[in-house]
Design a protein around this motif. Structure first.
Motif, PDB file in Angstrom:
ATOM      1  N   ASP A 354      14.581 -33.849   7.744  1.00 61.22           N
ATOM      2  CA  ASP A 354      15.800 -33.627   6.953  1.00 61.22           C
ATOM      3  C   ASP A 354      16.140 -32.135   6.979  1.00 61.22           C
ATOM      4  O   ASP A 354      15.566 -31.352   6.212  1.00 61.22           O
ATOM      5  N   PRO A 355      17.082 -31.734   7.839  1.00 64.66           N
ATOM      6  CA  PRO A 355      17.451 -30.316   7.925  1.00 64.66           C
ATOM      7  C   PRO A 355      18.315 -29.843   6.759  1.00 64.66           C
ATOM      8  O   PRO A 355      18.560 -28.649   6.622  1.00 64.66           O
ATOM      9  N   ARG A 356      18.794 -30.789   5.931  1.00 67.11           N
ATOM     10  CA  ARG A 356      19.745 -30.399   4.889  1.00 67.11           C
ATOM     11  C   ARG A 356      19.135 -29.408   3.891  1.00 67.11           C
ATOM     12  O   ARG A 356      19.828 -28.523   3.384  1.00 67.11           O
ATOM     13  N   GLN A 357      17.858 -29.527   3.584  1.00 62.09           N
ATOM     14  CA  GLN A 357      17.244 -28.615   2.619  1.00 62.09           C
ATOM     15  C   GLN A 357      17.301 -27.165   3.130  1.00 62.09           C
ATOM     16  O   GLN A 357      17.611 -26.243   2.379  1.00 62.09           O
ATOM     17  N   GLU A 358      17.016 -26.988   4.424  1.00 62.69           N
ATOM     18  CA  GLU A 358      17.075 -25.648   5.008  1.00 62.69           C
ATOM     19  C   GLU A 358      18.509 -25.125   5.016  1.00 62.69           C
ATOM     20  O   GLU A 358      18.753 -23.944   4.734  1.00 62.69           O
ATOM     21  N   ILE A 359      19.451 -26.010   5.331  1.00 66.83           N
ATOM     22  CA  ILE A 359      20.858 -25.596   5.376  1.00 66.83           C
ATOM     23  C   ILE A 359      21.340 -25.193   3.986  1.00 66.83           C
ATOM     24  O   ILE A 359      21.961 -24.137   3.810  1.00 66.83           O
ATOM     25  N   GLU A 360      21.051 -26.025   2.978  1.00 66.58           N
ATOM     26  CA  GLU A 360      21.516 -25.736   1.618  1.00 66.58           C
ATOM     27  C   GLU A 360      20.845 -24.478   1.053  1.00 66.58           C
ATOM     28  O   GLU A 360      21.471 -23.697   0.333  1.00 66.58           O
ATOM     29  N   ARG A 361      19.614 -24.298   1.395  1.00 68.34           N
ATOM     30  CA  ARG A 361      18.907 -23.094   0.935  1.00 68.34           C
ATOM     31  C   ARG A 361      19.603 -21.840   1.457  1.00 68.34           C
ATOM     32  O   ARG A 361      19.794 -20.858   0.726  1.00 68.34           O
ATOM     33  N   THR A 362      20.013 -21.902   2.713  1.00 65.57           N
ATOM     34  CA  THR A 362      20.675 -20.734   3.316  1.00 65.57           C
ATOM     35  C   THR A 362      22.086 -20.558   2.773  1.00 65.57           C
ATOM     36  O   THR A 362      22.525 -19.441   2.490  1.00 65.57           O
ATOM     37  N   ARG A 363      22.823 -21.676   2.601  1.00 65.36           N
ATOM     38  CA  ARG A 363      24.186 -21.579   2.053  1.00 65.36           C
ATOM     39  C   ARG A 363      24.176 -21.048   0.623  1.00 65.36           C
ATOM     40  O   ARG A 363      25.054 -20.280   0.234  1.00 65.36           O
ATOM     41  N   PHE A 364      23.178 -21.465  -0.152  1.00 63.64           N
ATOM     42  CA  PHE A 364      23.081 -20.972  -1.529  1.00 63.64           C
ATOM     43  C   PHE A 364      22.888 -19.450  -1.544  1.00 63.64           C
ATOM     44  O   PHE A 364      23.494 -18.733  -2.351  1.00 63.64           O
ATOM     45  N   ILE A 366      23.910 -17.330   0.691  1.00 62.81           N
ATOM     46  CA  ILE A 366      25.189 -16.699   1.073  1.00 62.81           C
ATOM     47  C   ILE A 366      26.158 -16.709  -0.103  1.00 62.81           C
ATOM     48  O   ILE A 366      26.799 -15.697  -0.420  1.00 62.81           O
ATOM     49  N   ARG A 367      26.303 -17.884  -0.769  1.00 65.76           N
ATOM     50  CA  ARG A 367      27.254 -17.983  -1.885  1.00 65.76           C
ATOM     51  C   ARG A 367      26.859 -17.031  -3.030  1.00 65.76           C
ATOM     52  O   ARG A 367      27.713 -16.399  -3.656  1.00 65.76           O
ATOM     53  N   ASP A 368      25.558 -16.939  -3.290  1.00 62.82           N
ATOM     54  CA  ASP A 368      25.100 -16.049  -4.355  1.00 62.82           C
ATOM     55  C   ASP A 368      25.456 -14.597  -4.038  1.00 62.82           C
ATOM     56  O   ASP A 368      25.893 -13.838  -4.913  1.00 62.82           O
ATOM     57  N   SER A 391      27.442 -14.032   8.550  1.00 64.71           N
ATOM     58  CA  SER A 391      26.316 -14.916   8.246  1.00 64.71           C
ATOM     59  C   SER A 391      26.772 -16.362   8.116  1.00 64.71           C
ATOM     60  O   SER A 391      26.061 -17.289   8.539  1.00 64.71           O
ATOM     61  N   VAL A 392      27.955 -16.567   7.518  1.00 64.24           N
ATOM     62  CA  VAL A 392      28.500 -17.930   7.420  1.00 64.24           C
ATOM     63  C   VAL A 392      28.695 -18.514   8.809  1.00 64.24           C
ATOM     64  O   VAL A 392      28.307 -19.664   9.093  1.00 64.24           O
ATOM     65  N   ALA A 393      29.299 -17.728   9.695  1.00 65.36           N
ATOM     66  CA  ALA A 393      29.562 -18.211  11.062  1.00 65.36           C
ATOM     67  C   ALA A 393      28.261 -18.473  11.802  1.00 65.36           C
ATOM     68  O   ALA A 393      28.124 -19.459  12.542  1.00 65.36           O
ATOM     69  N   ARG A 394      27.284 -17.605  11.589  1.00 67.88           N
ATOM     70  CA  ARG A 394      26.004 -17.771  12.274  1.00 67.88           C
ATOM     71  C   ARG A 394      25.290 -19.029  11.809  1.00 67.88           C
ATOM     72  O   ARG A 394      24.685 -19.753  12.609  1.00 67.88           O
ATOM     73  N   LEU A 395      25.373 -19.319  10.521  1.00 62.95           N
ATOM     74  CA  LEU A 395      24.757 -20.535  10.006  1.00 62.95           C
ATOM     75  C   LEU A 395      25.422 -21.763  10.598  1.00 62.95           C
ATOM     76  O   LEU A 395      24.743 -22.736  10.982  1.00 62.95           O
ATOM     77  N   ALA A 418      16.843 -15.641   9.738  1.00 62.10           N
ATOM     78  CA  ALA A 418      17.500 -14.365  10.024  1.00 62.10           C
ATOM     79  C   ALA A 418      18.739 -14.187   9.154  1.00 62.10           C
ATOM     80  O   ALA A 418      19.028 -13.085   8.681  1.00 62.10           O
ATOM     81  N   VAL A 419      19.481 -15.285   8.925  1.00 61.69           N
ATOM     82  CA  VAL A 419      20.674 -15.211   8.063  1.00 61.69           C
ATOM     83  C   VAL A 419      20.257 -14.809   6.647  1.00 61.69           C
ATOM     84  O   VAL A 419      20.898 -13.956   6.009  1.00 61.69           O
ATOM     85  N   ARG A 420      19.191 -15.404   6.145  1.00 68.65           N
ATOM     86  CA  ARG A 420      18.759 -15.073   4.787  1.00 68.65           C
ATOM     87  C   ARG A 420      18.306 -13.614   4.675  1.00 68.65           C
ATOM     88  O   ARG A 420      18.528 -12.959   3.657  1.00 68.65           O
ATOM     89  N   HIS A 421      17.696 -13.102   5.716  1.00 68.75           N
ATOM     90  CA  HIS A 421      17.297 -11.685   5.716  1.00 68.75           C
ATOM     91  C   HIS A 421      18.524 -10.779   5.656  1.00 68.75           C
ATOM     92  O   HIS A 421      18.555  -9.797   4.907  1.00 68.75           O
ATOM     93  N   THR A 422      19.535 -11.122   6.445  1.00 69.41           N
ATOM     94  CA  THR A 422      20.767 -10.322   6.452  1.00 69.41           C
ATOM     95  C   THR A 422      21.413 -10.326   5.077  1.00 69.41           C
ATOM     96  O   THR A 422      21.845  -9.299   4.554  1.00 69.41           O
ATOM     97  N   VAL A 423      21.495 -11.526   4.465  1.00 70.06           N
ATOM     98  CA  VAL A 423      22.107 -11.661   3.142  1.00 70.06           C
ATOM     99  C   VAL A 423      21.315 -10.865   2.102  1.00 70.06           C
ATOM    100  O   VAL A 423      21.899 -10.185   1.242  1.00 70.06           O
ATOM    101  N   ALA A 424      20.004 -10.930   2.182  1.00 67.72           N
ATOM    102  CA  ALA A 424      19.170 -10.183   1.230  1.00 67.72           C
ATOM    103  C   ALA A 424      19.390  -8.681   1.360  1.00 67.72           C
ATOM    104  O   ALA A 424      19.412  -7.951   0.362  1.00 67.72           O
ATOM    105  N   ASP A 425      19.601  -8.209   2.587  1.00 70.52           N
ATOM    106  CA  ASP A 425      19.877  -6.778   2.791  1.00 70.52           C
ATOM    107  C   ASP A 425      21.194  -6.382   2.138  1.00 70.52           C
ATOM    108  O   ASP A 425      21.303  -5.317   1.529  1.00 70.52           O
ATOM    109  N   VAL A 426      22.232  -7.247   2.258  1.00 78.81           N
ATOM    110  CA  VAL A 426      23.533  -6.957   1.647  1.00 78.81           C
ATOM    111  C   VAL A 426      23.394  -6.907   0.128  1.00 78.81           C
ATOM    112  O   VAL A 426      23.924  -6.005  -0.529  1.00 78.81           O
ATOM    113  N   VAL A 427      22.677  -7.851  -0.447  1.00 79.43           N
ATOM    114  CA  VAL A 427      22.486  -7.887  -1.900  1.00 79.43           C
ATOM    115  C   VAL A 427      21.781  -6.614  -2.372  1.00 79.43           C
ATOM    116  O   VAL A 427      22.176  -5.997  -3.371  1.00 79.43           O
TER     117      VAL A 427
END
Length: 440
Positions: A354-364, A366-368, A391-395, A418-427
């Motif tokens: 079930d890839p949805r958990q990984e996808i939702e974790r990453t989207r959350f 980004i939205r945060d 990051s949205v496009a990359r996901l 990698a997307v989550r790392h990028t988002v964490a750097d922006v935050v």
């Protein structure tokens, strides 16, 4: 300490103050009337006052010479050398006025029977001038002495430190020697510590020779250095039994860990077989050499442990410690590689199911970050918005790779991470900038 340059002319003060009596051949003094005797008395008073001024100046100069010698014993700075030069100059001025005083005393016999009033008046005037000159030079000497305060205070402080510092060095050496004897009593040789302590022997000899031979600043520095080094030897000697026990414990622990890793390394091949059977090459090809690398690293670690044991038996403690650190690093890298294979299979199983958990974790994530970027603003800062949009496009691209017949699940996982790392750097950047702005 001052040398010949500061030695004044030895003034016959006692002779000056005790001139020949005014009795000629034991006869009685001839009296010449009230005026002559009044002038004689005034001249005698002037002589006594001049003698007192001379004595005060001589005493002050002797006291100040001691201060100058104290400074010279400790301080070789330009200020100290200038003080010595100035003192020599004042000494020459003192010589001048002292000779003026002596000449005035020698020029007039105030006890003569036939002393005339005019001669007594002249003597009084000359002696008064001599007294005034002595007083002026005394004032000059006092001002000079006042100006020496900082230099003298520093010198006296260092001299006061000297004896305690030397004694502390001796006590530190004794304590180190006792600690070394105690640790040798346990069967440990401590040869390196003994060599370090022996190297301090010549330094103790120099301390015993004293500051007169080696100088006060140099002796202070030597005493403090000997104290530090002897204390280090004492501390290391006292800790040596504990250090030996610690090395023994690490040897046993790392040998046990090497054996356990040998067993775990044998379990990697079945994991790789399952990865090869169920997933694309990209999901496991970087793990291909883990089994053979694990075996080689464990072998190298065991060799280092054997060398460490030899070093420990020879009581080469630094060598044993370094070899143990190398063995530990080899086992750590082996542990990580062996664990990576099992972790890879676990993560791939989860995302395949079930890839949805990984996808939702990453989207959350980004939205945060997007909400934080918009907080208190009508439009986001482009420096923050651009990487979040990317990051949205990359996901989305990573999600699209799952639609094929043979999805590269590992690529998908590395992309979302990698997307989550990028988002964490922006935050982190947004919070840092806002924190700095609030501080201003």
């Amino acid at each position: 300490m001052l040398g010949d340059t500061l030695t004044l002319v030895a003034l016959p003060l006692v002779a000056v103050l005790a001139l020949p009596a005014a009795f000629a051949g034991g006869g009685t003094r001839r009296w010449f009337g009230g005026r002559a005797e009044s002038q004689r008395a005034e001249a005698q008073a002037a002589k006594d006052a001049a003698a007192a001024a001379f004595y005060e100046l001589d005493t002050a100069q002797r006291d100040l010479r001691i201060s100058i010698e104290t400074i010279m014993a400790v301080d070789d700075s330009p200020a100290a050398r200038r003080a010595v030069t100035d003192f020599e100059a004042i000494g020459r001025r003192i010589d001048e006025v002292s000779h003026q005083y002596i000449n005035a005393v020698d020029a007039h016999d105030l006890d003569r029977d036939d002393l005339e009033a005019s001669v007594a008046g002249q003597a009084r005037a000359e002696l008064t001038r001599a007294k005034d000159e002595l007083g002026r030079v005394k004032q000059e000497l006092d001002r000079f002495a006042d100006g020496l305060g900082p230099l003298l205070g520093k010198a006296e402080t260092q001299l006061a430190r000297l004896a305690p510092a030397v004694e502390r060095a001796r006590q530190a050496l004794l304590a180190a020697s006792n600690a070394l004897d105690a640790v040798r009593g346990t069967g440990l040789t401590a040869d390196d510590l003994a060599a370090r302590l022996a190297a301090l022997g010549p330094e103790l000899t120099r301390l015993n020779q004293g500051a007169g031979q080696h100088g006060v600043p140099q002796t202070l520095e030597r005493a403090e250095r000997v104290s530090r080094e002897a204390e280090a030897v004492r501390v290391e000697a006292q800790r040596l039994p504990e250090r030996a026990a610690e090395i023994d414990h690490r040897l046993v622990s790392l040998r046990t860990r090497a054996q356990a890793l040998t067993t775990r390394a044998g379990q990697v091949e079945p994991v790789l077989s399952e990865l090869r059977r169920r997933f694309t090459v990209a999901c496991w090809q970087d793990l291909q050499r883990v089994p053979e690398q694990a075996v080689e690293h464990v072998r190298q670690a065991e060799a280092k442990l054997a060398e460490a044991q030899t070093a420990r038996d020879a009581q080469r403690w630094p060598d044993a410690t370094a070899l143990l650190s190398t063995a530990r690093a080899l086992l750590n890298s082996t542990d990580e590689a062996v664990s990576a294979a099992g972790d890879r299979l676990t993560r791939l199983n989860a995302v395949q199911k079930d890839p949805r958990q990984e996808i939702e974790r990453t989207r959350f994530a980004i939205r945060d970050a997007q909400r934080l970027a918009m907080a208190g603003r009508n439009t986001p800062d482009p420096r923050h918005a651009r990487p979040l949009d990317d990051s949205v496009a990359r996901l989305e691209r990573a999600v699209a790779t799952l639609e094929g017949r043979h999805p590269d699940y590992w690529h998908f996982l590395t992309e979302t991470e990698a997307v989550r790392h990028t988002v964490a750097d922006v935050v982190a950047r947004i919070r840092e900038e806002r924190g700095a702005a609030a501080g201003h």
